[in-house]
Design an enzyme around this catalytic site. Structure first.
Site, PDB file in Angstrom:
ATOM      1  N   CYS A  79       0.496   9.969   1.070  1.00  0.00           N
ATOM      2  CA  CYS A  79       0.115  10.911   1.255  1.00  0.00           C
ATOM      3  C   CYS A  79       0.778  11.398   2.208  1.00  0.00           C
ATOM      4  O   CYS A  79       0.241  11.805   3.331  1.00  0.00           O
ATOM      5  CB  CYS A  79      -1.127  10.841   2.104  1.00  0.00           C
ATOM      6  SG  CYS A  79      -2.440  10.476   0.723  1.00  0.00           S
TER       7      CYS A  79
ATOM      8  N   GLN B 257      -4.752   4.251  11.884  1.00  0.00           N
ATOM      9  CA  GLN B 257      -3.995   3.179  11.439  1.00  0.00           C
ATOM     10  C   GLN B 257      -3.970   3.022  12.784  1.00  0.00           C
ATOM     11  O   GLN B 257      -3.632   1.431  13.032  1.00  0.00           O
ATOM     12  CB  GLN B 257      -2.468   3.514  11.097  1.00  0.00           C
ATOM     13  CG  GLN B 257      -2.521   4.272   9.896  1.00  0.00           C
ATOM     14  CD  GLN B 257      -3.587   3.186   8.537  1.00  0.00           C
ATOM     15  OE1 GLN B 257      -3.079   1.492   8.251  1.00  0.00           O
ATOM     16  NE2 GLN B 257      -3.821   3.770   7.483  1.00  0.00           N
TER      17      GLN B 257
HETATM   18  C1  LIG Z   1      -6.405   7.436   5.707  1.00  0.00           C
HETATM   19  C2  LIG Z   1      -5.042   8.335   6.863  1.00  0.00           C
HETATM   20  C3  LIG Z   1      -5.704   9.618   7.135  1.00  0.00           C
HETATM   21  C4  LIG Z   1      -6.680  10.047   5.867  1.00  0.00           C
HETATM   22  O1  LIG Z   1      -8.000   9.544   6.192  1.00  0.00           O
HETATM   23  P1  LIG Z   1      -8.912   9.827   5.451  1.00  0.00           P
HETATM   24  O2  LIG Z   1      -9.949   8.544   5.582  1.00  0.00           O
HETATM   25  O3  LIG Z   1      -8.934   9.836   3.888  1.00  0.00           O
HETATM   26  O4  LIG Z   1     -10.163  10.938   6.511  1.00  0.00           O
HETATM   27  C5  LIG Z   1      -5.175  10.153   8.264  1.00  0.00           C
HETATM   28  N1  LIG Z   1      -3.841   9.959   8.845  1.00  0.00           N
HETATM   29  C6  LIG Z   1      -3.278   8.810   8.638  1.00  0.00           C
HETATM   30  C7  LIG Z   1      -2.320   8.011   9.477  1.00  0.00           C
HETATM   31  C8  LIG Z   1      -4.146   7.775   8.123  1.00  0.00           C
HETATM   32  O5  LIG Z   1      -3.335   6.641   7.674  1.00  0.00           O
END
Ligand SMILES: *Cc1c(COP(=O)(O)O)cnc(C)c1O
Length: 423
Positions: free
Chosen positions: A381, A220
């Site tokens: 997530c 991010q």
């Molecule tokens: C999206 C995200 C992930 C995982 O990324 P993928 O593209 O799904 O492998 C890990 N950490 C953060 C902070 C995320 O926003």
């Protein structure tokens, strides 16, 4: 004029944000002309995945149409051209994060695989039972579960650095968790659930003072601010292409070369070997050691184009534009009765997570969708951070370089509909 040139023109000759012409930038993204339920698309789910500029799409089409072949193997012309394009993308990424060496840039399937790679190679090879890994309370599941797998396999201990009620990283509490037993610190640069920007230089400095290695989850961060891995001083930095306006299926692990070349391979297969016999196989050095099998060739080309695109706009300009959106959205949303924003850290990227007295996050998401507004509703997530704030889910508006204040107004109007519906 190509889309990349129009992006360049949007900021040409001036580094001030006034020169960031968002309406011009929007023209580079074909999908922004789409409507949903007959309404203009207002895409505020950039934290989950960002839309793609024409130049990324075209670069991939061109690769398939004019020079596609497998890389690193063929003696023929197409294979050489494809290899050059693939390796040029690696060089673009290296420059983008100011990596000292292009050999430190490993292409993975995404940030998730990059973190798993470090846990499964560095972690498995060098950590012993009782060693400690420090993560934070606001990590994405992708930066929690790989360390839990390592814990269950190796008997390491997982320590959790706390966050405060604003969603800020608590530096002194983190420092107290560190000890000579700390071997890895794995922390997000920007929280996907709260928007918090963590004090990464201090996090790294304190970890290194105890001899620990630091992995930074930059998913991010890279779309929103300039990132310089040398200035941060970390040991590993990971991110995904698809949140940086590039294609899915590819991400980046950056690591310090001495560390990478000390690590065992991740997967075995083609491309990563120096020589193979049934008695003994020897491995190439980084990056090829960690890129077994045919890589995501065309996706790498697309990622390279995405890096060119955001670099042409300037990450400072993008960050300033998004800060304006964040301030405006925060101000407008704060005035809505019964709406509570989660994540009010001083240092924030353009992510606004909120809950409403009247409606569940999923209901908010559904009603906003009917107004053409795409937000994320759920735990993002990051269930532990939801638990920390005592909620099961939030609605999250996450902004990208093409979003506008007018779109914030549409969001706010649609929230008005939620209130009417449930109020
Ligand atoms: C999206 C995200 C992930 C995982 O990324 P993928 O593209 O799904 O492998 C890990 N950490 C953060 C902070 C995320 O926003």
């Amino acid at each position: 004029m190509t889309p990349g040139q129009s992006a360049l023109k949007a900021v040409a000759g001036n580094n001030s944000t006034a020169a960031f012409d968002v309406e011009r930038v929007r023209q580079d993204f074909p999908i922004l002309r789409e409507t949903v339920y007959g309404r203009p698309l207002v895409y505020l789910d950039n934290g989950a995945s960002a839309q793609k500029p024409r130049i990324v799409i075209d670069s991939m089409t061109k690769a398939y149409e004019t020079y596609y072949a497998n890389v690193h193997r063929g003696v023929h012309k197409l294979s050489q051209t494809a290899t050059d394009a693939f390796e040029a993308a690696r060089e673009k990424v290296a420059r983008f994060i100011n990596a000292p060496s292009v050999d430190e840039v490993i292409f993975t399937r995404g940030a998730t695989e990059a973190i798993n790679l470090v846990a499964a190679t560095y972690g498995r090879a060098f950590l012993k039972p009782g060693d400690e890994v420090v993560i934070s309370h606001m990590e994405h599941h992708s930066n929690i579960v790989p360390w839990q797998l390592l814990r269950d396999e190796k008997g390491i201990v997982l320590k959790i650095a706390p966050i405060d009620d604003e969603g800020g990283f608590v530096l002194d509490a983190y420092e107290k968790l560190l000890s000579p037993k700390t071997k890895i610190v794995a922390i997000t640069h920007v929280s996907n659930a709260l928007g918090t920007i963590t004090p990464m230089r201090e996090i790294v400095r304190l970890a290194h003072a105890r001899g620990a290695r630091v992995l930074v989850d930059g998913c991010q961060a890279v779309p929103h601010m300039p990132v310089d891995v040398q200035a941060l001083g970390a040991d590993f930095y990971v991110f995904s292409s698809h949140k940086l306006y590039g294609p899915t299926g590819i991400g980046v692990l950056w690591g310090r070369l001495d560390l990478l070349n000390s690590m065992p391979p991740y997967q075995g297969g083609g491309e990563m070997i120096a020589s193979v016999s049934f008695e003994k196989t020897t491995y190439k050095n980084s990056p090829h050691r960690f890129e077994a099998g045919t890589p995501a060739i065309v996706e790498a080309v697309g990622l390279g184009a995405a890096v060119d695109y955001v670099s042409a706009l300037g990450l400072d300009n993008i960050g300033a534009h998004e800060s304006g959106l964040l301030a405006y959205a925060t101000e407008r949303l704060s005035r809505i009765d019964g709406l509570e924003i989660h994540g009010r850290a001083k240092d924030k990227a353009a992510i606004v997570a909120f809950v409403m007295k009247e409606a569940h996050a999923h209901d908010i998401g559904t009603i906003l969708d009917r107004a053409g507004v795409a937000v994320r509703a759920g735990h993002h997530c990051a269930q532990p951070v939801m638990d920390r704030f005592g909620v099961a889910a939030t609605a999250r508006a996450s902004f990208g370089l093409y979003n506008t204040k007018k779109e914030v107004d549409t969001l706010v109007d649609a929230i008005g509909v939620v209130k009417e519906f449930f109020g």
